[in-house]
Design an enzyme around this catalytic site. Structure first.
Site, PDB file in Angstrom:
ATOM      1  N   ASP A  62     -64.012 -77.432 -64.765  1.00  0.00           N
ATOM      2  CA  ASP A  62     -65.681 -77.658 -64.578  1.00  0.00           C
ATOM      3  C   ASP A  62     -66.404 -76.352 -64.870  1.00  0.00           C
ATOM      4  O   ASP A  62     -65.884 -75.643 -65.308  1.00  0.00           O
ATOM      5  CB  ASP A  62     -65.799 -78.356 -63.221  1.00  0.00           C
TER       6      ASP A  62
ATOM      7  N   HIS B 190     -67.201 -75.946 -68.107  1.00  0.00           N
ATOM      8  CA  HIS B 190     -68.225 -76.446 -68.542  1.00  0.00           C
ATOM      9  C   HIS B 190     -69.401 -75.208 -68.419  1.00  0.00           C
ATOM     10  O   HIS B 190     -70.547 -75.465 -68.664  1.00  0.00           O
ATOM     11  CB  HIS B 190     -68.902 -77.448 -67.462  1.00  0.00           C
TER      12      HIS B 190
END
Ligand SMILES: *[C@@H]1O[C@H](CO)[C@@H](O)[C@H](O)[C@H]1NC(C)=O
Ligand SMILES: *[C@@H]1O[C@H](CO)[C@@H](O)[C@H](O)[C@H]1NC(C)=O
Ligand SMILES: *[C@@H]1O[C@H](CO)[C@@H](O)[C@H](O)[C@H]1NC(C)=O
Ligand SMILES: *[C@@H]1O[C@H](CO)[C@@H](O)[C@H](O)[C@H]1NC(C)=O
Length: 377
Positions: free
Chosen positions: A202, A225
């Site tokens: 993430d 991310h």
């Protein structure tokens, strides 16, 4: 200085805890912490070589002196389901002024045992799994030479903290592990993240409501991310985010590079004074993106974001974009992005002969120097 005492105590009892693999570590850890916390001066707590199972623990100040944790060995989180679902932390430090954590040791969150319990992509009201390392209301701290692997949820969460320096931190989890953010920051100021490597499933670093004066320097992100401001605007009464300086960072194969994300809800706040400088993108899907219609679930509230974004500078950003759209400014119709600066941008589209492109809606600003893709401002 009580280090010898603590050393002996921790050493002997942790070895027993290790041999019997019982949930014994917690009592010892708490006992040693409390002793160290009550003493004046600089107090050293040493976690020596070896691997120790540690149950979820809250190390609560205030303390009378400075605390230094030297973690040389590996601490492992438990894998019991009952604990994974019901506790929001593994190791929490809170209400402490003057904390040092160092030693080159490792925190192993044992995430693989719990990741399949995470249904947050399906259920917006899901229960979240434990965060490996939480700092709540900690001032004047230095965290360095620490490895964190496979957290069950985020690796590090910084909340209500001031003046914290994280240096030489190595964070790792598989790229498909759910919600394993590297470092999350909220309601905190004067936080520095330096010389670190963050590779997770993430966000590399996520800065939410109330993050102020943050420096991120010499950090390698990816997979994951990317560095995110937000998400913002999901809840009422969020505080502004301002004073972010990201410099000399590299993104490798990440989904995003430099991202600002806000929900399209009626909740207002401000984001301003962000500078992204000397950044290298290596095969990044969305190298530069402002997304004011962020919606990670199928059914988000639809409307216009009330988060005002302004004074955002991108300077000397170069490398390759995995998608054609290398620069995206999808700003709010009712609160357009103001004063965006694109300054020397050189992003090429890697996987085809076509040029990279940019897309602007409701974004105002200036382009200076080289612009590849061609600026849409
Ligand atoms: C941390 O600093 C803030 C702001 O100066 C202060 O209000 C708070 O009491 C401090 N907390 C600790 C644990 O020292
Ligand atoms: C998600 O998991 C929780 C239990 O952890 C359960 O109560 C909930 O119903 C699940 N939601 C969905 C959409 O599967
Ligand atoms: C920038 O980062 C690289 C490694 O990624 C490092 O070698 C170099 O010293 C850094 N430069 C500055 C000015 O910090
Ligand atoms: C903008 O942010 C930088 C970096 O955090 C900070 O040093 C600077 O003082 C801020 N500028 C203003 C005008 O607030």
């Amino acid at each position: 200085m009580n280090s010898i005492l603590f050393f002996r105590c921790v050493y002997i009892i942790f070895i027993l805890a290790c041999i019997f693999e019982v949930g014994y570590g917690k009592t010892v850890f708490e006992y040693v912490f409390n002793k160290a916390c009550q003493s004046e001066g600089i107090n050293l707590v040493l976690i020596p070589w070896g691997t120790y199972l540690l149950w979820p623990i809250v190390l609560n100040g205030p303390c009378n002196g400075l605390l230094e944790f030297v973690i040389i060995g590996t601490l492992k989180a438990p894998t019991d389901k009952a604990y994974s679902i019901n506790v929001d932390h593994w190791i929490t430090f809170q209400h402490i002024d003057g904390l040092i954590i160092t030693g080159g040791g490792k925190l192993d969150g044992q995430g693989p045992s719990a990741w399949n319990e995470n249904n947050c992509s399906k259920d917006p009201n899901c229960k979240t799994l434990p965060i490996s390392l939480r700092f709540n209301f900690v001032n004047n701290s230095r965290i360095s030479y620490l490895h964190s692997v496979n957290s069950k949820e985020a690796h590090v969460n910084i909340w209500g903290c001031n003046h914290m320096k994280l240096n030489h931190i190595h964070i790792i989890a598989p790229k498909d592990s759910p919600n394993t953010d590297g470092i999350r920051i909220g309601s905190s100021s004067n936080i520095e993240i330096l010389n670190s490597i963050i590779a997770t499933g993430d966000d590399c670093v996520a800065m939410s409501s109330g993050s102020k004066d943050i420096i991120i320097q010499n950090v390698k992100c990816g997979p994951g991310h990317g560095i995110s401001v937000g998400s913002l605007g999901r809840f009422p009464n969020e505080k502004d985010v301002s004073g972010l300086w990201v410099t000399n960072c590299t993104f490798i194969g990440s989904q995003n590079g430099l991202r600002v994300k806000t929900w399209a809800t009626p909740y207002s706040s401000n984001v301003f004074n962000l500078t992204f400088e000397d950044i290298i993108m290596d095969n990044v899907n969305n190298p530069i993106i402002i997304d004011q219609q962020y919606c990670p679930h199928a059914n988000c509230q639809k409307g216009n974001s009330q988060v005002q974004i302004q004074d955002v500078k991108y300077r000397n950003i170069k490398g390759t974009s995995y998608s054609k759209l290398a620069v995206t400014f999808d700003c709010s119709k009712i609160k357009p992005c103001e004063n965006i600066e694109l300054n020397h941008i050189d992003l090429t589209y890697k996987s085809a002969r076509g040029h990279a492109a940019s897309s602007c809606s409701n974004a105002k600003g200036i382009a200076i120097g080289q612009q590849q893709p061609r600026s849409c401002l």
